[in-house]
Scaffold this motif. Structure first.
Motif, short mmCIF file in Angstrom:
data_model
loop_
_atom_site.label_atom_id
_atom_site.label_comp_id
_atom_site.label_asym_id
_atom_site.label_seq_id
_atom_site.Cartn_x
_atom_site.Cartn_y
_atom_site.Cartn_z
N HIS A 108 45.12 10.56 25.25
CA HIS A 108 45.97 9.55 24.62
C HIS A 108 47.39 9.63 25.19
N THR A 109 48.00 8.48 25.36
CA THR A 109 49.41 8.47 25.76
C THR A 109 50.27 8.52 24.49
N LEU A 110 51.56 8.80 24.69
CA LEU A 110 52.46 8.81 23.54
C LEU A 110 52.55 7.40 22.93
N ALA A 111 52.45 6.38 23.79
CA ALA A 111 52.48 4.99 23.29
C ALA A 111 51.26 4.71 22.41
N ASP A 112 50.09 5.28 22.76
CA ASP A 112 48.89 5.11 21.91
C ASP A 112 49.15 5.72 20.53
N ILE A 113 49.74 6.92 20.54
CA ILE A 113 49.99 7.61 19.26
C ILE A 113 51.02 6.84 18.44
N GLU A 114 52.04 6.34 19.14
CA GLU A 114 53.06 5.55 18.44
C GLU A 114 52.44 4.32 17.79
N ALA A 115 51.57 3.62 18.53
CA ALA A 115 50.98 2.38 18.00
C ALA A 115 50.17 2.67 16.74
N LYS A 116 49.40 3.75 16.76
CA LYS A 116 48.58 4.10 15.59
C LYS A 116 49.46 4.52 14.41
N CYS A 117 50.52 5.28 14.70
CA CYS A 117 51.45 5.69 13.63
C CYS A 117 52.10 4.46 13.00
N ARG A 118 52.46 3.48 13.83
CA ARG A 118 53.10 2.26 13.30
C ARG A 118 52.14 1.51 12.38
N LEU A 119 50.86 1.48 12.79
CA LEU A 119 49.83 0.82 11.98
C LEU A 119 49.67 1.51 10.62
N LEU A 120 49.56 2.84 10.67
CA LEU A 120 49.38 3.61 9.43
C LEU A 120 50.58 3.45 8.52
N ALA A 121 51.77 3.47 9.13
CA ALA A 121 53.00 3.35 8.33
C ALA A 121 53.08 1.98 7.68
N ASN B 10 58.56 16.42 27.74
CA ASN B 10 57.26 16.27 28.41
C ASN B 10 56.22 15.49 27.63
N LEU B 11 56.53 15.14 26.39
CA LEU B 11 55.54 14.37 25.62
C LEU B 11 55.44 12.93 26.14
N ASN B 12 56.44 12.50 26.91
CA ASN B 12 56.34 11.19 27.58
C ASN B 12 55.24 11.20 28.64
N MET B 13 54.78 12.39 29.03
CA MET B 13 53.76 12.50 30.08
C MET B 13 52.34 12.60 29.51
N LEU B 14 52.21 12.50 28.20
CA LEU B 14 50.86 12.59 27.61
C LEU B 14 49.94 11.55 28.24
N GLY B 15 48.68 11.94 28.37
CA GLY B 15 47.72 11.05 29.03
C GLY B 15 47.38 11.64 30.38
N MET B 16 48.45 12.06 31.11
CA MET B 16 48.22 12.70 32.41
C MET B 16 48.59 14.18 32.38
N ARG B 17 49.19 14.63 31.27
CA ARG B 17 49.65 16.01 31.16
C ARG B 17 48.54 16.91 30.61
N GLU B 18 48.09 17.87 31.40
CA GLU B 18 47.09 18.86 30.96
C GLU B 18 46.10 18.26 29.94
N PRO B 19 45.30 17.28 30.37
CA PRO B 19 44.44 16.57 29.40
C PRO B 19 43.42 17.47 28.71
N PHE C 63 45.27 19.27 15.78
CA PHE C 63 44.36 18.14 15.56
C PHE C 63 44.56 17.00 16.54
N GLY C 64 45.24 17.29 17.66
CA GLY C 64 45.52 16.22 18.62
C GLY C 64 46.41 15.18 17.96
N PRO C 65 46.26 13.90 18.38
CA PRO C 65 47.08 12.85 17.78
C PRO C 65 46.96 12.80 16.26
N ALA C 66 45.82 13.24 15.72
CA ALA C 66 45.64 13.21 14.27
C ALA C 66 46.65 14.09 13.54
N SER C 67 47.26 15.04 14.24
CA SER C 67 48.32 15.84 13.59
C SER C 67 49.44 14.91 13.11
N TYR C 68 49.77 13.92 13.93
CA TYR C 68 50.81 12.95 13.54
C TYR C 68 50.33 12.10 12.36
#
Ligand code: DQA
Length: 149
Positions: free
Chosen positions: A29-42, A14-23, A130-135
């Motif tokens: 944020h969508t999972l793609a948003d979180i992925e993009a930020k993680c890639r930047l940080l990495a 269900n994490l593929n549904m982030l953004g529209m899932r119980e906001p 912490f929301g996406p900040a947990s990642y």
């Protein structure tokens, strides 16, 4: 140049549904948003990222086994499987690198069935609430741990 660490980030059902899932709980944020930020940080930290999401328990287990030879760390949001899956826990226990468990929400502040994680006992640490900040904090935790070695 070789990466300082290779990290596999695994996301469960269900994490593929982030953004529209119980906001109200999970935010916009969508999972793609979180992925993009993680890639930047990495990238800033010379780390490699292997990003994966599946709604299927067996696919997550296959992925854990597949990255055992290439990843130094697994950051995992096992989503609902956190609270139910002995098989996922067993797969993580076999992983030779470090495991960090993350959750967007504070699972301890929610329904009692979310208070138990079968994964925490095989994780180096847990970041929740912490929301996406947990990642993002999990990626930082790995860089701080590298300073100590
Ligand atoms: C979650 C918390 C779980 O209890 C829930 O089933 C999820 C998401 C989180 O990131 O807050 O799917 O792991």
């Amino acid at each position: 140049m070789a990466h300082t660490s290779n990290i596999a980030v695994l996301n469960g059902p269900n994490l593929n549904m982030l953004g529209m899932r119980e906001p109200d709980i999970y935010g916009h944020h969508t999972l793609a948003d979180i992925e993009a930020k993680c890639r930047l940080l990495a990238e800033e930290r010379d780390m490699g990222i292997d990003w994966f999401q599946s709604n299927l328990e067996g696919d997550l287990i296959d992925k854990i086994q597949a990255v055992a030879g290439s990843a130094d760390w697994i950051i995992i949001n096992a989503a609902g499987l956190t609270h139910t899956s002995v098989a996922l826990r067993d797969a993580l226990a076999l992983f030779p690198g470090g495991v960090i468990e993350v959750h967007l929400s504070n699972i301890h502040a929610r329904e009692s069935f979310r208070h138990t994680s079968l994964i925490s006992a095989v994780a180096k640490g847990v970041i929740a609430g912490f929301g996406p900040a947990s990642y993002y904090m999990a990626i930082d935790a790995i860089s701080y741990l590298q300073l100590e070695t």
